[in-house]
Scaffold this motif. Sequence first.
Motif, short mmCIF file in Angstrom:
data_model
loop_
_atom_site.label_atom_id
_atom_site.label_comp_id
_atom_site.label_asym_id
_atom_site.label_seq_id
_atom_site.Cartn_x
_atom_site.Cartn_y
_atom_site.Cartn_z
N VAL A 1 0.69 -1.34 -0.30
CA VAL A 1 0.08 0.30 -0.27
C VAL A 1 1.27 1.25 -0.37
CG1 VAL A 1 -1.86 1.33 1.40
CG2 VAL A 1 -1.91 -1.43 1.17
N PHE A 2 1.10 1.72 -1.03
CA PHE A 2 1.52 3.43 -1.76
C PHE A 2 1.17 4.16 -1.23
CE2 PHE A 2 3.83 0.17 -4.13
CZ PHE A 2 4.69 0.23 -4.12
N ILE A 3 1.57 5.33 -0.34
CA ILE A 3 0.82 6.46 0.60
C ILE A 3 1.54 7.51 0.31
CG2 ILE A 3 0.03 7.63 2.56
CD1 ILE A 3 -0.21 4.63 3.73
N VAL A 4 1.57 8.29 -0.68
CA VAL A 4 1.61 9.89 -1.33
C VAL A 4 0.16 10.81 -0.35
CG1 VAL A 4 2.54 10.96 -2.90
CG2 VAL A 4 2.78 8.83 -3.19
N GLY A 5 1.02 11.32 0.72
CA GLY A 5 -0.03 12.56 1.21
C GLY A 5 -1.76 11.73 1.43
N GLU A 6 -1.95 12.10 0.47
CA GLU A 6 -3.88 11.22 1.24
C GLU A 6 -3.78 10.07 0.00
OE1 GLU A 6 -6.36 14.64 1.45
OE2 GLU A 6 -5.93 15.66 3.10
N ALA A 7 -3.03 10.69 -1.78
CA ALA A 7 -3.01 9.46 -2.06
C ALA A 7 -3.06 8.12 -1.49
CB ALA A 7 -2.35 10.15 -3.10
N ILE A 8 -3.52 6.66 -2.09
CA ILE A 8 -3.12 5.41 -2.23
C ILE A 8 -3.40 4.81 -3.26
CG2 ILE A 8 -3.75 3.89 -0.71
CD1 ILE A 8 -5.51 6.04 1.30
N LYS A 9 -2.39 4.40 -3.36
CA LYS A 9 -2.40 2.78 -4.80
C LYS A 9 -1.61 1.78 -3.88
CE LYS A 9 -2.68 3.29 -8.88
NZ LYS A 9 -3.75 3.42 -9.94
N VAL A 10 -2.09 0.76 -4.19
CA VAL A 10 -2.45 -0.38 -3.38
C VAL A 10 -1.52 -1.54 -4.78
CG1 VAL A 10 -2.97 -2.84 -2.21
CG2 VAL A 10 -4.37 -0.21 -2.19
N VAL A 11 -0.92 -2.75 -4.61
CA VAL A 11 -0.54 -3.29 -6.14
C VAL A 11 -0.59 -4.71 -5.16
CG1 VAL A 11 0.96 -1.54 -7.21
CG2 VAL A 11 1.84 -3.10 -5.87
N LYS A 12 -0.37 -5.34 -5.68
CA LYS A 12 -0.02 -7.13 -5.32
C LYS A 12 0.62 -7.78 -5.94
CE LYS A 12 -4.20 -8.56 -7.16
NZ LYS A 12 -5.35 -9.47 -7.91
N LEU B 1 3.17 0.42 3.29
CA LEU B 1 2.38 -0.44 3.94
C LEU B 1 2.99 -2.14 3.56
CD1 LEU B 1 -0.18 0.84 5.63
CD2 LEU B 1 1.75 1.71 6.52
N ASP B 2 2.58 -2.92 3.89
CA ASP B 2 2.91 -4.28 3.43
C ASP B 2 2.41 -5.02 4.59
OD1 ASP B 2 4.98 -3.79 1.23
OD2 ASP B 2 6.50 -4.88 3.15
N ILE B 3 1.21 -5.68 3.91
CA ILE B 3 -0.21 -5.63 4.44
C ILE B 3 0.20 -7.12 3.96
CG2 ILE B 3 -2.91 -5.69 4.78
CD1 ILE B 3 -2.47 -2.84 4.86
N ASP C 1 5.25 -4.97 7.92
CA ASP C 1 6.13 -3.85 7.88
C ASP C 1 5.93 -2.06 7.20
OD1 ASP C 1 8.80 -3.77 8.80
OD2 ASP C 1 9.21 -5.13 6.62
N ILE C 2 6.85 -1.76 7.61
CA ILE C 2 6.16 -0.28 7.14
C ILE C 2 7.94 0.90 6.34
CG2 ILE C 2 5.41 2.67 7.98
CD1 ILE C 2 3.44 1.45 9.67
N ASN C 3 7.83 1.01 4.97
CA ASN C 3 8.63 1.51 4.93
C ASN C 3 8.80 2.84 4.07
OD1 ASN C 3 10.21 -0.80 4.50
ND2 ASN C 3 8.36 -1.40 3.13
#
Length: 364
Positions: free
Chosen positions: A241-252, A319-321, A335-337
């Motif tokens: 789960v990539f977070i850039v400010g308020e934007a969220i993008k999820v990849v598998k 976030l690694d979920i 994990d959090i990076n």
Amino acid sequence: MMMSEGRISRSTANDGEEKGDEEMVMMVEKEEKEMRLVSSEKSYGGGIIMRGFPVPRMRGAVVGYALTSKKTKSFLQPKFQCLARLKGILFVAIDPNRSLSEQGPFDIVLHKLSGKAWREILEDYRQTHPDVTVLDPPDAIQHVRNRQSMLQEVADLNLSNSYGKVGVPRQLVIQSDASSIPDAVVKAGLAFPLVAKPLYADGSPKSHELSLAYDQHSLKKLEPPLVLQEFVNHGGVLFKVFIVGEAIKVVKRFSLPDICKPEVPGNGGVFHFPRVSCVAASADDADLDPSVAQLPPRPLLEKLARELRRQLGLRLFNLDIIREHGKFNNFYVIDINYFPGYGKMPEYEYIFTDFLLSLVADKY
């Protein structure tokens, strides 16, 4: 047949990306050509006079960046730089060996360097240049470089709503003395297998390595300081789960496969793995069981991201979920990076440039 179709799909996607890159370059060249055709240009109320009409000058951003050469290459990709230029964003390399106050001026400072000296430089700069946005505060970054404190923030949230529940695996921190690990694990009541990770996530290749310990005997082979986490079966799929400010993008991404007790080797042992998220292939186009591969609910992720932005004081992280296998609405953050590999995030060029411009716009 399925593999063949997958290759065709990826090829088509790559062709589309190359075409998009060419179109973007053409847009920039067209803009520059139009500017050269302007017969007269002079100052006028903060804008320019173009062909007889006053045009307001678009507010851009000067972004100073202090990154390793590897990070610079992966982040400042040609397509990204091209789009940034088109939107009025200028990236300027920061020399960490020179006074930061003598460089710039900057609207934003983007960084991912390590070391106490660099942190002190940034903190001093933030005090003397409060108008400059530093992404992100050094103290906040340090917080997520310790795997104990980073996940404690998630545990404290105890996030649960109608869309699901988010927690962290049961874990134990070992600061030193590998011989004491077996007794500590028994006392904590942790169940095997256990994932062992370096305690400090300092960005080095070693800090991303992990090991899998199957029994008490194998624990003595581990090297503290480290974090031991109970392994949670998750169908071999990881959600980044990539977070850039308020934007969220999820990849598998494909992850470690599920472990069944009968499969555990009789002699136990420690199995070492490199950085799983780097070597694992994308699972976005794979034909997987929906109970494993369906993305976490958007409202749940938005609430989690919002709370962690506030708690951590960060705007650039991922976030690694994982989803617990057999429990569709149970999720774990493992994990959090800080400032992850955004170059691997789909459409990162558009998301990131919009984010940078929003930071500048908020000041005026």
